[in-house]
Design a protein around this motif. Structure first.
Motif, mmCIF file in Angstrom:
data_model
loop_
_atom_site.group_PDB
_atom_site.id
_atom_site.type_symbol
_atom_site.label_atom_id
_atom_site.label_comp_id
_atom_site.label_asym_id
_atom_site.label_seq_id
_atom_site.Cartn_x
_atom_site.Cartn_y
_atom_site.Cartn_z
ATOM 1 N N ALA A 66 0.806 -1.399 -0.106
ATOM 2 C CA ALA A 66 -0.043 0.078 -0.111
ATOM 3 C C ALA A 66 0.843 1.314 0.088
ATOM 4 C CB ALA A 66 -0.990 0.187 1.163
ATOM 5 N N VAL A 67 0.284 2.412 -0.677
ATOM 6 C CA VAL A 67 0.637 3.621 -0.534
ATOM 7 C C VAL A 67 0.311 4.325 0.652
ATOM 8 C CG1 VAL A 67 1.004 5.744 -1.652
ATOM 9 C CG2 VAL A 67 1.082 3.763 -2.978
ATOM 10 N N LEU A 68 1.378 4.917 1.328
ATOM 11 C CA LEU A 68 0.942 5.655 2.499
ATOM 12 C C LEU A 68 1.175 7.270 2.252
ATOM 13 C CD1 LEU A 68 0.310 6.182 5.688
ATOM 14 C CD2 LEU A 68 2.916 5.965 5.954
ATOM 15 N N LEU A 69 0.085 7.776 2.563
ATOM 16 C CA LEU A 69 0.228 9.524 2.087
ATOM 17 C C LEU A 69 -0.069 10.088 3.556
ATOM 18 C CD1 LEU A 69 -2.678 9.607 -0.734
ATOM 19 C CD2 LEU A 69 -0.042 9.302 -0.789
ATOM 20 N N ASP A 70 0.871 10.741 3.737
ATOM 21 C CA ASP A 70 1.131 11.743 5.021
ATOM 22 C C ASP A 70 0.400 12.979 4.548
ATOM 23 O OD1 ASP A 70 1.827 13.479 6.941
ATOM 24 O OD2 ASP A 70 3.921 12.451 7.226
ATOM 25 N N VAL A 71 -0.777 13.601 5.241
ATOM 26 C CA VAL A 71 -1.160 14.753 4.248
ATOM 27 C C VAL A 71 -1.332 15.885 5.431
ATOM 28 C CG1 VAL A 71 -2.615 13.249 2.867
ATOM 29 C CG2 VAL A 71 -3.767 13.922 5.105
ATOM 30 N N ARG A 72 -0.444 15.730 6.549
ATOM 31 C CA ARG A 72 -0.586 16.787 7.509
ATOM 32 C C ARG A 72 -0.162 18.169 7.047
ATOM 33 N NH1 ARG A 72 3.618 14.610 11.772
ATOM 34 N NH2 ARG A 72 4.310 13.715 9.502
ATOM 35 N N PRO A 73 -0.596 19.269 7.324
ATOM 36 C CA PRO A 73 -0.072 20.617 6.843
ATOM 37 C C PRO A 73 1.217 20.766 7.286
ATOM 38 C CG PRO A 73 -2.560 20.730 7.643
ATOM 39 C CD PRO A 73 -1.943 19.400 8.041
ATOM 40 N N PRO A 74 2.080 21.500 6.635
ATOM 41 C CA PRO A 74 3.379 21.615 7.047
ATOM 42 C C PRO A 74 3.513 22.077 8.814
ATOM 43 C CG PRO A 74 3.221 22.329 4.994
ATOM 44 C CD PRO A 74 1.868 22.070 5.615
ATOM 45 N N ALA A 75 2.746 22.904 8.930
ATOM 46 C CA ALA A 75 2.658 23.497 10.514
ATOM 47 C C ALA A 75 2.394 22.517 11.299
ATOM 48 C CB ALA A 75 1.790 24.717 10.768
ATOM 49 N N LYS A 76 1.758 21.124 11.037
ATOM 50 C CA LYS A 76 1.523 20.032 11.853
ATOM 51 C C LYS A 76 2.433 19.103 11.820
ATOM 52 C CE LYS A 76 -2.575 21.961 13.290
ATOM 53 N NZ LYS A 76 -2.829 22.317 14.417
ATOM 54 N N VAL A 77 3.600 18.968 11.191
ATOM 55 C CA VAL A 77 4.762 18.212 11.175
ATOM 56 C C VAL A 77 5.533 18.342 12.247
ATOM 57 C CG1 VAL A 77 6.514 17.175 9.729
ATOM 58 C CG2 VAL A 77 4.293 17.524 8.600
ATOM 59 N N ASN A 78 5.760 17.611 13.187
ATOM 60 C CA ASN A 78 6.958 17.623 14.183
ATOM 61 C C ASN A 78 7.874 16.744 13.794
ATOM 62 O OD1 ASN A 78 5.717 19.651 15.832
ATOM 63 N ND2 ASN A 78 4.179 18.116 16.659
ATOM 64 N N ILE A 123 -4.124 2.357 -0.620
ATOM 65 C CA ILE A 123 -3.723 3.488 -0.373
ATOM 66 C C ILE A 123 -4.068 3.781 1.357
ATOM 67 C CG2 ILE A 123 -3.943 6.090 -0.474
ATOM 68 C CD1 ILE A 123 -4.622 5.637 -3.469
ATOM 69 N N VAL A 124 -3.299 3.975 2.070
ATOM 70 C CA VAL A 124 -3.551 4.242 3.529
ATOM 71 C C VAL A 124 -3.328 6.047 3.618
ATOM 72 C CG1 VAL A 124 -2.785 4.139 6.123
ATOM 73 C CG2 VAL A 124 -2.978 2.256 4.275
ATOM 74 N N VAL A 125 -4.259 6.716 4.128
ATOM 75 C CA VAL A 125 -4.084 8.265 4.158
ATOM 76 C C VAL A 125 -4.178 8.486 5.773
ATOM 77 C CG1 VAL A 125 -4.987 10.471 3.759
ATOM 78 C CG2 VAL A 125 -5.650 8.349 2.330
ATOM 79 N N ALA A 126 -2.967 9.460 6.258
ATOM 80 C CA ALA A 126 -2.868 9.381 7.617
ATOM 81 C C ALA A 126 -2.531 10.935 7.770
ATOM 82 C CB ALA A 126 -1.770 8.742 8.184
ATOM 83 N N CYS A 127 -2.746 11.431 9.088
ATOM 84 C CA CYS A 127 -2.585 12.784 9.471
ATOM 85 C C CYS A 127 -2.396 12.608 10.980
ATOM 86 C CB CYS A 127 -3.647 13.949 9.174
ATOM 87 S SG CYS A 127 -5.439 13.586 9.657
ATOM 88 N N LEU A 128 -2.739 13.759 11.763
ATOM 89 C CA LEU A 128 -2.832 13.516 13.257
ATOM 90 C C LEU A 128 -3.913 13.216 13.964
ATOM 91 C CD1 LEU A 128 -0.917 17.172 14.147
ATOM 92 C CD2 LEU A 128 -0.095 14.767 14.051
ATOM 93 N N LYS A 129 -5.120 13.565 13.676
ATOM 94 C CA LYS A 129 -6.401 13.141 14.216
ATOM 95 C C LYS A 129 -7.739 12.662 13.232
ATOM 96 C CE LYS A 129 -6.279 16.549 17.684
ATOM 97 N NZ LYS A 129 -6.647 17.704 18.284
ATOM 98 N N ALA A 164 -7.174 13.437 6.626
ATOM 99 C CA ALA A 164 -7.024 11.988 6.025
ATOM 100 C C ALA A 164 -8.501 11.925 5.686
ATOM 101 C CB ALA A 164 -6.660 11.060 6.856
ATOM 102 N N ASN A 165 -9.509 11.923 6.323
ATOM 103 C CA ASN A 165 -10.686 11.549 5.941
ATOM 104 C C ASN A 165 -11.204 12.445 4.862
ATOM 105 O OD1 ASN A 165 -12.250 9.374 7.537
ATOM 106 N ND2 ASN A 165 -11.471 10.671 9.425
ATOM 107 N N ASP A 217 -6.342 5.144 11.919
ATOM 108 C CA ASP A 217 -7.392 5.751 13.039
ATOM 109 C C ASP A 217 -6.447 6.338 14.226
ATOM 110 O OD1 ASP A 217 -6.283 3.541 14.157
ATOM 111 O OD2 ASP A 217 -8.349 2.676 14.787
ATOM 112 N N THR A 218 -5.247 6.676 13.985
ATOM 113 C CA THR A 218 -4.631 7.180 15.147
ATOM 114 C C THR A 218 -3.460 8.147 14.438
ATOM 115 O OG1 THR A 218 -3.110 6.528 17.075
ATOM 116 C CG2 THR A 218 -2.547 5.279 15.117
ATOM 117 N N ASN A 219 -2.618 8.676 15.376
ATOM 118 C CA ASN A 219 -1.777 9.807 15.029
ATOM 119 C C ASN A 219 -0.664 9.205 14.009
ATOM 120 O OD1 ASN A 219 0.468 11.794 15.010
ATOM 121 N ND2 ASN A 219 -0.339 12.459 16.995
ATOM 122 N N ILE A 220 -0.189 9.687 12.982
ATOM 123 C CA ILE A 220 0.567 9.271 11.947
ATOM 124 C C ILE A 220 2.119 9.075 12.792
ATOM 125 C CG2 ILE A 220 1.199 11.350 10.912
ATOM 126 C CD1 ILE A 220 1.723 9.537 8.273
#
Length: 133
Positions: free
Chosen positions: A39-51, A86-92, A96-97, A115-118
């Protein structure tokens, strides 16, 4: 004859009824999809949310950083085969939804949301990588 909005929405929503938990996957299920099904993993967090690292920088296989605010700029990097997992992920799950819905409207049929924090998935990946050194 033009397809009605209700018919189009039904066409997009119906396949999710067949997915366990309506397409939301746990960290373990996401890792299996990535590792075993490619599967492809898509990290879709906005830049300001990436730690720290995003999923692509963390070298998770098949991971791409495609931030939500400019997701359309990355459309050419999406899988050509619309049945690829495809798995889509973000913080909450909020972004992703939304991306899951967009992908399904574009015809992708095998989309899941973590279903959890990336950041947890990234940490598990890094820990496993350290153990295999």
């Amino acid at each position: 004859m033009k397809e009605s909005i209700a018919e189009r929405l039904k066409e997009v929503i119906e396949p999710n009824k067949e997915k366990e938990n309506l397409g939301h996957v746990t960290i373990h299920q996401a890792r299996e999809l990535i590792r075993d099904a490619g599967a492809v993993l898509l990290d879709v967090r906005p830049p300001a949310k990436v730690n720290g690292d995003n999923a692509q920088e963390a070298d998770i296989p098949n991971a791409y950083y495609m931030p939500y605010p400019s997701f359309y700029d990355y459309a050419d990097e999406l899988p050509v085969n619309k049945s690829d997992a495809i798995v889509v992920a973000c913080l909450k799950g909020w972004f992703a939804n939304r991306i899951m819905g967009y992908l399904e409207m574009l015809g992708y049929s095998n989309v899941y949301v973590l279903d959890t924090n990336i950041e947890d998935l990234i940490e598990v990946h890094k820990a496993e990588k350290e153990l295999t050194k």
